[in-house]
Design an enzyme around this catalytic site. Structure first.
Site, PDB file in Angstrom:
ATOM      1  N   LYS A 277       0.863  -1.190   0.000  1.00  0.00           N
ATOM      2  CA  LYS A 277       0.000   0.000   0.000  1.00  0.00           C
ATOM      3  C   LYS A 277       0.901   1.243   0.000  1.00  0.00           C
ATOM      4  O   LYS A 277       1.830   1.334   0.784  1.00  0.00           O
ATOM      5  CB  LYS A 277      -0.903  -0.024   1.242  1.00  0.00           C
ATOM      6  CG  LYS A 277      -2.046   0.948   1.164  1.00  0.00           C
ATOM      7  CD  LYS A 277      -3.141   0.618   2.185  1.00  0.00           C
ATOM      8  CE  LYS A 277      -4.306   1.594   2.044  1.00  0.00           C
ATOM      9  NZ  LYS A 277      -5.435   1.236   2.920  1.00  0.00           N
ATOM     10  N   GLU A 360     -20.171  -4.005   9.469  1.00  0.00           N
ATOM     11  CA  GLU A 360     -20.988  -3.203  10.390  1.00  0.00           C
ATOM     12  C   GLU A 360     -22.072  -4.056  11.041  1.00  0.00           C
ATOM     13  O   GLU A 360     -22.431  -3.835  12.206  1.00  0.00           O
ATOM     14  CB  GLU A 360     -21.620  -2.036   9.616  1.00  0.00           C
ATOM     15  CG  GLU A 360     -20.630  -0.946   9.214  1.00  0.00           C
ATOM     16  CD  GLU A 360     -19.757  -1.320   8.020  1.00  0.00           C
ATOM     17  OE1 GLU A 360     -19.994  -2.361   7.368  1.00  0.00           O
ATOM     18  OE2 GLU A 360     -18.804  -0.569   7.743  1.00  0.00           O
ATOM     19  N   ARG A 388     -25.516  -0.435   6.621  1.00  0.00           N
ATOM     20  CA  ARG A 388     -25.208  -1.862   6.439  1.00  0.00           C
ATOM     21  C   ARG A 388     -25.726  -2.715   7.591  1.00  0.00           C
ATOM     22  O   ARG A 388     -25.698  -3.940   7.536  1.00  0.00           O
ATOM     23  CB  ARG A 388     -23.682  -2.059   6.350  1.00  0.00           C
ATOM     24  CG  ARG A 388     -23.089  -1.773   4.998  1.00  0.00           C
ATOM     25  CD  ARG A 388     -23.380  -2.907   4.054  1.00  0.00           C
ATOM     26  NE  ARG A 388     -22.938  -2.635   2.710  1.00  0.00           N
ATOM     27  CZ  ARG A 388     -21.704  -2.917   2.253  1.00  0.00           C
ATOM     28  NH1 ARG A 388     -20.810  -3.430   3.054  1.00  0.00           N
ATOM     29  NH2 ARG A 388     -21.387  -2.642   0.984  1.00  0.00           N
TER      30      ARG A 388
HETATM   31  C1  LIG Z   1     -19.143  -0.762   4.174  1.00  0.00           C
HETATM   32  C2  LIG Z   1     -17.886   0.056   4.316  1.00  0.00           C
HETATM   33  N1  LIG Z   1     -17.342   0.197   5.536  1.00  0.00           N
HETATM   34  C3  LIG Z   1     -16.219   0.932   5.697  1.00  0.00           C
HETATM   35  C4  LIG Z   1     -15.636   1.553   4.630  1.00  0.00           C
HETATM   36  C5  LIG Z   1     -14.423   2.444   4.827  1.00  0.00           C
HETATM   37  N2  LIG Z   1     -13.265   1.932   4.078  1.00  0.00           N
HETATM   38  C6  LIG Z   1     -12.923   2.420   2.912  1.00  0.00           C
HETATM   39  S1  LIG Z   1     -11.570   1.673   2.274  1.00  0.00           S
HETATM   40  C7  LIG Z   1     -11.433   0.692   3.641  1.00  0.00           C
HETATM   41  C8  LIG Z   1     -10.334  -0.301   3.748  1.00  0.00           C
HETATM   42  C9  LIG Z   1     -10.315  -1.185   2.537  1.00  0.00           C
HETATM   43  O1  LIG Z   1      -9.240  -2.092   2.666  1.00  0.00           O
HETATM   44  P1  LIG Z   1      -8.840  -2.942   1.395  1.00  0.00           P
HETATM   45  O2  LIG Z   1     -10.053  -3.501   0.779  1.00  0.00           O
HETATM   46  O3  LIG Z   1      -7.821  -3.887   1.849  1.00  0.00           O
HETATM   47  O4  LIG Z   1      -8.268  -1.888   0.370  1.00  0.00           O
HETATM   48  P2  LIG Z   1      -6.866  -1.088   0.479  1.00  0.00           P
HETATM   49  O5  LIG Z   1      -7.231   0.302   0.968  1.00  0.00           O
HETATM   50  O6  LIG Z   1      -5.995  -1.839   1.403  1.00  0.00           O
HETATM   51  O7  LIG Z   1      -6.323  -1.068  -0.920  1.00  0.00           O
HETATM   52  C10 LIG Z   1     -12.454   0.944   4.534  1.00  0.00           C
HETATM   53  C11 LIG Z   1     -12.622   0.280   5.843  1.00  0.00           C
HETATM   54  C12 LIG Z   1     -16.248   1.387   3.366  1.00  0.00           C
HETATM   55  N3  LIG Z   1     -15.777   1.998   2.257  1.00  0.00           N
HETATM   56  N4  LIG Z   1     -17.356   0.633   3.241  1.00  0.00           N
END
Ligand SMILES: Cc1ncc(C[n+]2csc(CCOP(=O)(O)OP(=O)(O)O)c2C)c(N)n1
Ligand SMILES: CC(=O)[C@@H](O)[C@H](O)COP(=O)(O)O
Ligand SMILES: [Mg+2]
Length: 615
Positions: A277, A360, A388
Site C-alpha cells: 500500500k 458493520e 449496512r
Molecule cells: C461498508 C464500508 N465500511 C467501511 C468503509 C471504509 N473503508 C474504505 S476503504 C477501507 C479499507 C479497505 O481495505 P482494502 O479492501 O484492503 O483496500 P486497500 O485500501 O488496502 O487497498 C475501509 C474500511 C467502506 N468503504 N465501506
C-alpha cells in the site's frame, strides 16, 4: 511520455514491458500530483498501479467487466480509460468521482464506495452473461480489507457453488485503513511466509543437489514433513474456488503471464496478489494509514497536514475518559479506528476495544451480545456505513431495548466522498424504530453530556455528529443537560428556527439580531420536546437539518404537531429527494438550501423579510 499515448486500454496492447513500466511510473506521478491538490485515496491507488495495468493489458474493457471493490484504489484505471484529461477534477464539485461510477464511464463496471460489494455484483454479471449466451470475462478486484466484509464472504460461498466463470483478484496489502484484522488476514500472512519458504526451498534444492544428492534426499523428505505441518485446508478450496498465488502484485511481467493463463480457465478462480500500500511513494509506504486518504499535501515535501480538532476526536477523548468512570464501557469500530477518533482509546483501553473489520452488521450484533451480558457497548460508526446494519439495530438491539449507544459519525453531507458516503438517511431509517432514541449535540460539551447520560440511561441511543471541526471541551468536563429537552438560544417575537445538529450555526447566522426570529437547539429528535413545541406553536416554525427532508427531523415535528392538534405555519428545510454528488460541504449545503442563505430565503417566504431589505 507514454501516458500521452494511452487514451483507452486498447492502447496498452501494443506497449512493450519497458513502456508499461514507464507508464506505471508516470501514472504514479499523476496520482501523487492530483491527490496532493485535491486529497483522495493515495496509498490504495499507488498500490494497485501494476495490477490495473496488467488487467487492462490482458482483458478487454469495457467488453470484459473489471470491478473494483470500494473503488478507491482505481485512480490508475480512471487514467487509462479516457479520463486522464479530467483527472485533475478528482473529487471536486462537478469533477470525476473518487470511486468507480457507472454513469461516469463505460469502463466503470460498478458504482462503488462502500466495501465488499464487488463479488456479489460479479456473480450477478456472470449469471446474466451465461443466461444471455454472451461471452466476456468478469473480473473482481477486492482488497484484503474488503474481504473481511460479510457480503464478500457470503458471495464467495455462492460463487463456489454455482461455478460461474470469473476471476477474483485478491489485492492483499495486509492493510485495511488501519492494520487489517481477521483470521483470513492471518492466513494470508502465513501463505506469504509459505511463498518465502518455497523460494528459499528452490534455492536450497539447487545448492544441495550440487553438493550431495544423499543429503538432498534427506532434506527433501524433511521438507515433505514440514509441508504437512504447514499444510492447512486453503479456505478457497473449501469454497470451491481455484486458488492461485500468492504472486507479486508489482511484477508486471509475471502478472500478465499469469492473467493470460487464468483467462482461459473455466469456473471461478482467485488470484492472490501481494502488493504494498503506497507503493512508490516513500511516506505512503512507511505510513499507509495516514496516507490512505490525505486531505492534500505538498508533493515535494509530503508532511502530514493537521485537519484541526474534529468531532471524531472529541468523541474519542470523551470515551477514553468515560472508560475510567464506567468499567462496563466497551467500544467497537467496523474498521474505522482513525476515522472515528479511536486511536487514543484503543491504546489506553485495548481490552475494551474491538475492530471487527469491515462488517458493520457484526459490529452491531456483537454489541448486542456484550449488552446482553452486562456490558455497556458503544458502536462508533459512520452514518453511511450504519446503513449496512439496519436489521441488526432493530432485531438484535431495539426489540430487547438493549443498552447500546450508536456514535453516528459523518452524519450529514460529508463532501468529497460524495453520494455513496453522505450520512443523510440515518434519521429516517432510525426514528421509526421503537425504543431507539436520537440526539444531536451542538458542541463537544453536549456530546460529552449525551454520551455519559446515554450510558446511564441504557436502551438504544443514537447520537449523531458531522464530519467537521469542533471546539475542544475541557478534559473532565461532564455537564448535565436535561434529557429530551430543547434549548432556546435566541428569543423571537414572530418565528422560531428549530435547528437539529450542525445546522444550528446556520440558524444563528440567519437569525442574526432580528428580534422577530428565535433559534432553538432542537438537540433531541426522539424523544421530541413536545412541551416546548406546544409553547412555540403560536409562532411560525422553520425546521432545518443536514439530512434528507423526507422522514427527517422536520417530518418528526410535523407528526408531533399533528398529534398535538396544533397547526402553526411550518416550513421544513432539508435535502431534496435526490442524491448529492461530491464537492465542498458548504457548497453542497448551499445547493440544498439548508445554509444561512437558504434559511433567510425561507423566512422571507414566510413573511419575515430581513429588516434591512424591507422597503
Ligand atoms: C461498508 C464500508 N465500511 C467501511 C468503509 C471504509 N473503508 C474504505 S476503504 C477501507 C479499507 C479497505 O481495505 P482494502 O479492501 O484492503 O483496500 P486497500 O485500501 O488496502 O487497498 C475501509 C474500511 C467502506 N468503504 N465501506
Ligand atoms: C473509502 C472510504 O470509504 C473511506 O476511506 C472514507 O473515504 C473515509 O472517509 P473520511 O475521510 O470521512 O474518514
Ligand atoms: Mg488492503
Amino acid at each position: 511520455m507514454v501516458l500521452e499515448r494511452v487514451n483507452s486500454p486498447e492502447d496498452l496492447k501494443g506497449l512493450s514491458l519497458e513502456e508499461l513500466q514507464a507508464l506505471a511510473e508516470e501514472i504514479r506521478s499523476e496520482i501523487i500530483r492530483v491527490t496532493a491538490q485535491n486529497g483522495g485515496h493515495l496509498a490504495s491507488s499507488l498500490g494497485a498501479v501494476e495490477l490495473i495495468l496488467a488487467l487492462h493489458r490482458v482483458f478487454d474493457s469495457p467488453r470484459d467487466r473489471i470491478l473494483f471493490d470500494v473503488g478507491h484504489q482505481a485512480y490508475a484505471h480512471k487514467l487509462i480509460t479516457g479520463r486522464k484529461d479530467r483527472f485533475h477534477t478528482l473529487r471536486q464539485e462537478g469533477g470525476i468521482s473518487g470511486f468507480t461510477k457507472v454513469s461516469e464511464s463505460p469502463h466503470d463496471a460498478i458504482t462503488a464506495g462502500h466495501a465488499s460489494t464487488s463479488l456479489a455484483n460479479a456473480l450477478g454479471m456472470a449469471l446474466a452473461r451465461d443466461l444471455k449466451g454472451e461471452d466476456y470475462h468478469v473480473v473482481a478486484v477486492i482488497g484484503d480489507g474488503a474481504l473481511t466484509g460479510g457480503m464478500a464472504l457470503a458471495a464467495l460461498n455462492k460463487i463456489g457453488e454455482l461455478q460461474k466463470r470469473m476471476l477474483i483478484v485478491l489485492n492483499d496489502n495486509e492493510m485495511s485503513i488501519s492494520e487489517n484484522v481477521g483470521a483470513l488476514n492471518k492466513y494470508f500472512k502465513e501463505l506469504q511466509i509459505r511463498k518465502w519458504v518455497q523460494d528459499a526451498e528452490k534455492l536450497g534444492k539447487q545448492i544441495l543437489e550440487r553438493i550431495s544428492p544423499q543429503l538432498f534426499g534427506l532434506v527433501d523428505r524433511a521438507k515433505e514433513a514440514a509441508k504437512l505441518l504447514l499444510h492447512q485446508e486453503n479456505p478457497f478450496y473449501a469454497w470451491g474456488i481455484r486458488y492461485v498465488g500468492p504472486v507479486d502484485g508489482h511484477d508486471l511481467k509475471t502478472l500478465i503471464h499469469i492473467l493470460e493463463h487464468l483467462k482461459a480457465l473455466e469456473g471461478p478462480t482467485l488470484l492472490h496478489v501481494v502488493t504494498k500500500k503506497g507503493k512508490g511513494y516513500k511516506v505512503a509506504e512507511a505510513d499507509p494509514i495516514y496516507w490512505h486518504g490525505p486531505p492534500g499535501f505538498d508533493p515535494k515535501k509530503p508532511e502530514k497536514v493537521s485537519k484541526g480538532y474534529t468531532w471524531s476526536q472529541a468523541f474519542g477523548d470523551a470515551v477514553t475518559e468515560l472508560a475510567h468512570l464506567e468499567p462496563r464501557l466497551f467500544v467497537i469500530t467496523p474498521a474505522m479506528r482513525e476515522g472515528s477518533g479511536l486511536v487514543r482509546y484503543s491504546l489506553e483501553h485495548p481490552e475494551r476495544y474491538l475492530d471487527v473489520g469491515i462488517c458493520e452488521d457484526v459490529a452491531v450484533t456483537t454489541a448486542a451480545g456484550l449488552a446482553l451480558r452486562g456490558m455497556k457497548p458503544i458502536v462508533a460508526i459512520y452514518s453511511t456505513f450504519l446503513q449496512r446494519a439496519y436489521d441488526q439495530v432493530i432485531h438484535d438491539v431495539a426489540i430487547e431495548n438493549l443498552p447500546v449507544v450508536f456514535a453516528v459519525d459523518r452524519a450529514g453531507i460529508v463532501g468529497a466522498d460524495g453520494a455513496t458516503h453522505h450520512g443523510v438517511f440515518d434519521i429516517a431509517y432510525l426514528r421509526t424504530i421503537p425504543n431507539l432514541q436520537i440526539a444531536a449535540p451542538k458542541d463537544a460539551l453536549e456530546l460529552r453530556a449525551m454520551l455519559k447520560k446515554a450510558l446511564e440511561l441504557g436502551g438504544p441511543i443514537a447520537i449523531r455528529y458531522p464530519r467537521d471541526n469542533v471546539e475542544r471541551a475541557p478534559e473532565g468536563a461532564w455537564p448535565e443537560i436535561p434529557w429530551g429537552k430543547w434549548e432556546v438560544l435566541k428569543e423571537g417575537t414572530e418565528a422560531y428556527i428549530l435547528a437539529f445538529g450542525k445546522t444550528l450555526r446556520y440558524a444563528l447566522e440567519a437569525a442574526g439580531d432580528d428580534p422577530r426570529v428565535g433559534v432553538v437547539n432542537a438537540r433531541f429528535l426522539k424523544p421530541l420536546d413536545r412541551e416546548m413545541l406546544r409553547a412555540l406553536a403560536r409562532y411560525k416554525l422553520l425546521t432545518v437539518e443536514d439530512h434528507q427532508k423526507m422522514g427527517g427531523f422536520g417530518s418528526a415535528v410535523l407528526e408531533a404537531l399533528n398529534e398535538l392538534g396544533l397547526k402553526p405555519e411550518v416550513r421544513i428545510l432539508g435535502l431534496p429527494d435526490r442524491f448529492f454528488e461530491h464537492g465542498p460541504i458548504p457548497g453542497l449545503h448551499r445547493q440544498a438550501g439548508i445554509d444561512a442563505q437558504g434559511i433567510r430565503q425561507a423566512l422571507a417566504e414566510m413573511g419575515l423579510v430581513p429588516i434591512h431589505e424591507r422597503a
